[in-house]
Motif scaffolding. Structure first.
Motif, mmCIF file in Angstrom:
data_model
loop_
_atom_site.group_PDB
_atom_site.id
_atom_site.type_symbol
_atom_site.label_atom_id
_atom_site.label_comp_id
_atom_site.label_asym_id
_atom_site.label_seq_id
_atom_site.Cartn_x
_atom_site.Cartn_y
_atom_site.Cartn_z
ATOM 1 N N ALA A 50 -25.193 60.486 -43.690
ATOM 2 C CA ALA A 50 -23.914 61.130 -43.946
ATOM 3 C C ALA A 50 -23.562 60.964 -45.425
ATOM 4 N N GLY A 51 -22.546 61.659 -45.819
ATOM 5 C CA GLY A 51 -21.990 61.484 -47.153
ATOM 6 C C GLY A 51 -22.989 61.716 -48.258
ATOM 7 N N SER A 67 -24.840 57.615 -39.747
ATOM 8 C CA SER A 67 -24.918 56.390 -40.545
ATOM 9 C C SER A 67 -23.533 55.923 -40.987
ATOM 10 N N GLN A 68 -23.388 54.604 -41.050
ATOM 11 C CA GLN A 68 -22.103 54.043 -41.466
ATOM 12 C C GLN A 68 -22.133 53.555 -42.899
ATOM 13 N N ALA A 69 -23.323 53.513 -43.470
ATOM 14 C CA ALA A 69 -23.460 52.860 -44.764
ATOM 15 C C ALA A 69 -22.668 53.582 -45.850
ATOM 16 N N ARG A 70 -22.832 54.893 -45.883
ATOM 17 C CA ARG A 70 -22.034 55.668 -46.829
ATOM 18 C C ARG A 70 -21.097 56.495 -45.992
ATOM 19 N N PRO A 71 -19.962 55.876 -45.674
ATOM 20 C CA PRO A 71 -19.131 56.454 -44.624
ATOM 21 C C PRO A 71 -18.660 57.860 -44.974
ATOM 22 N N VAL A 72 -18.442 58.623 -43.925
ATOM 23 C CA VAL A 72 -17.819 59.926 -44.051
ATOM 24 C C VAL A 72 -16.374 59.668 -44.449
ATOM 25 N N LEU A 73 -16.045 59.972 -45.645
ATOM 26 C CA LEU A 73 -14.718 59.592 -46.119
ATOM 27 C C LEU A 73 -13.680 60.627 -45.722
ATOM 28 N N ARG A 90 -27.324 42.785 -35.541
ATOM 29 C CA ARG A 90 -27.959 44.097 -35.668
ATOM 30 C C ARG A 90 -27.070 45.077 -36.423
ATOM 31 N N GLY A 91 -25.822 45.147 -36.001
ATOM 32 C CA GLY A 91 -24.904 46.095 -36.630
ATOM 33 C C GLY A 91 -24.699 45.799 -38.106
ATOM 34 N N SER A 92 -24.518 44.526 -38.427
ATOM 35 C CA SER A 92 -24.292 44.160 -39.827
ATOM 36 C C SER A 92 -25.512 44.496 -40.669
ATOM 37 N N ALA A 93 -26.675 44.135 -40.159
ATOM 38 C CA ALA A 93 -27.896 44.405 -40.915
ATOM 39 C C ALA A 93 -28.102 45.907 -41.075
ATOM 40 N N GLU A 120 -29.098 50.824 -44.016
ATOM 41 C CA GLU A 120 -28.790 52.231 -44.249
ATOM 42 C C GLU A 120 -28.358 52.460 -45.686
ATOM 43 N N ALA A 121 -27.616 51.519 -46.210
ATOM 44 C CA ALA A 121 -27.177 51.660 -47.598
ATOM 45 C C ALA A 121 -28.380 51.691 -48.529
#
Lengths: 262, 262
Positions: free
Chosen positions: A4-5, A126-132, B169-172, B177-178
């Motif tokens: 995402a993002g 994906s949550q890493a680069r969140p959908v802002l 798991r979630g934290s990693a 993903e980042a």
DNA sequence: CCTGATACTTTATGGTGTAAAGAGTCAGCG
DNA sequence: CGCTGACTCTTTACACCATAAAGTATCAGG
């Protein structure tokens, strides 16, 4: 995992926040709206999962070709962003405090759980680069708001929100994946497990000796489902509720520590 | 998400448990072993992520075509299963109890965290229909074993294991993903956030009014990283350690409740 | 009325997993 | 010894994917 993002922020963020585009443009009128496309895409994903979400599939549902969508949306990744934020709007943004923070958080968690199962494709964004998008912020604001009432400091609150979110997400994901696997293979979890365990016994006859704790863990205190929920889902559900309580006990301890330190 | 455990159990389980196939067969000798293929596949996934894992890519690395692999492995899903279980063998299977269960669980969590970041593609293997390989069971046995020493009953232990696993798991996953997004887009998280927040301020000038708790949460008590870890990763790391403590406080409460009820 | 931007379609490119068919190799049997 | 048939591995083919590029029809502004 769908990323995402990724898009150009100058283009995708205004789309997400629905900043109206004022310019009157030459050429043929657009026959669709972005929202129609997003809704169609959500319908596809809800019905057939993220794997079945293709530009063609969305286009077909609207009587267009895949390429036609690219005049509304820069690319598939941005479409997923829009789907994500639009779907999040379903979640409540406020909770009653009558029963205290603990019941409020519990019903927040339960709502989120059901939301994830209603739209399980969301778990693959994906949550890493969140959908802002606005609704992403709204849902975060909601939990954080409930928990702030406990008097926790920002430093103590952040990990709590994180732990809660990961736990709900992870638990729901297991059920979502199980359902997807069941429809994909046309095999229920119970038959799947049955076929495996038969072969497993043959292949690893020393199982009980090698993994005593697991055998003990499985053999003890499993309550069967009351309704017709599949056994596997029932087990995850029970574990979820109990796990949430453990987590909230931890939060309780954090609140006590906060009170002691201030 | 890549689905696991889809294959014919009669074929895939013996592969996982390395049951030797005795039959001497006619035809040309096999030039490779299953392990070579699995290792090559792991190398591809480690280097370029799950998305880059294709039968062609693995074949290329071994000087074969994609189709050649199908004489060793029934299909891609089963190959992923094998990769998964083989990789899990890296994890320790026992932990010292000198410091009590809490330090043991903490170092287990830390090992798992690092494992996930070393092989982040593992996070994309579905958990719903688990890969029933020996190492999957081993790792479960390890945590469960540590926690059983606290005197928790099976009913109380199950949700604890589940909560711990989901949290790690979630934290990693967020960090993984980042990183993947960073290499995919050639943009660090910090520049990504910077570009977004500039546009965001323009588009949502009422942000602080709409999301007061989020603003408060962000503004307060962020310690900068000591080494050269990216800021985003550092934040997740800190949140992870703190969140684990909250969770373990909850476990502590569960132990107390167990003691009281027995 | 013309110009040029736009909406949408068609076609094409390079990727995926894997089915099907073909070519070469070798163990076991007559 | 030589055949047979099972086997390994390659080639080709198919149906999909996202999306680039080019073509056609449409319409607002000058």
């Amino acid at each position: 995992m769908v990323f995402a993002g990724q898009g150009d922020p100058q283009r995708s963020l205004p789309l997400l926040w629905r900043v109206p585009s004022t310019a009157s443009r030459p050429g043929p009128k657009q026959g669709l709206t972005v929202d129609e496309i997003v809704d169609a895409a959500i319908a596809v994903a809800d019905a057939s999962g993220m794997a079945a979400l293709s530009m063609r599939a969305v286009g077909d549902r609207l009587g267009r070709t895949a390429m036609a969508l690219y005049t509304y949306v820069p690319n598939k990744s941005d479409l997923v962003d829009l789907m994500y934020d639009r779907t999040l709007a379903e979640l409540p943004t406020s909770y009653a405090f009558d029963g205290g923070w603990r019941t409020a958080v519990t019903s927040w968690a339960s709502d989120l759980w059901e939301f994830y199962l209603r739209h399980s494709w969301v778990l693959q964004v994906s949550q890493a680069r969140p959908v802002l998008g606005p609704n992403e912020f709204s849902t975060l604001e909601t939990v954080a708001g409930i928990l702030r009432s406990t008097g926790l400091s920002a430093t103590r609150l952040r990990p709590v929100v994180s732990a809660l979110t990961h736990f709900v997400r992870g638990s729901a994901q297991v059920v979502a994946e199980a359902r997807e696997a069941a429809t994909a293979t046309g095999m229920t979890d119970d038959t799947w497990w049955y076929a495996r365990s038969a072969v497993l016994e043959e292949i690893a006859p020393d199982f009980a000796a090698r993994f005593p704790t697991l055998v003990w863990l499985e053999s003890d205190g499993n309550s069967p489902p009351e309704d017709d929920t599949p056994y596997f889902e029932h087990k995850v559900r029970t574990t979820f509720t109990a796990g949430l309580d453990v987590l909230l006990d931890g939060v309780e301890a954090a609140i006590a520590a906060e009170a002691a330190s201030s």
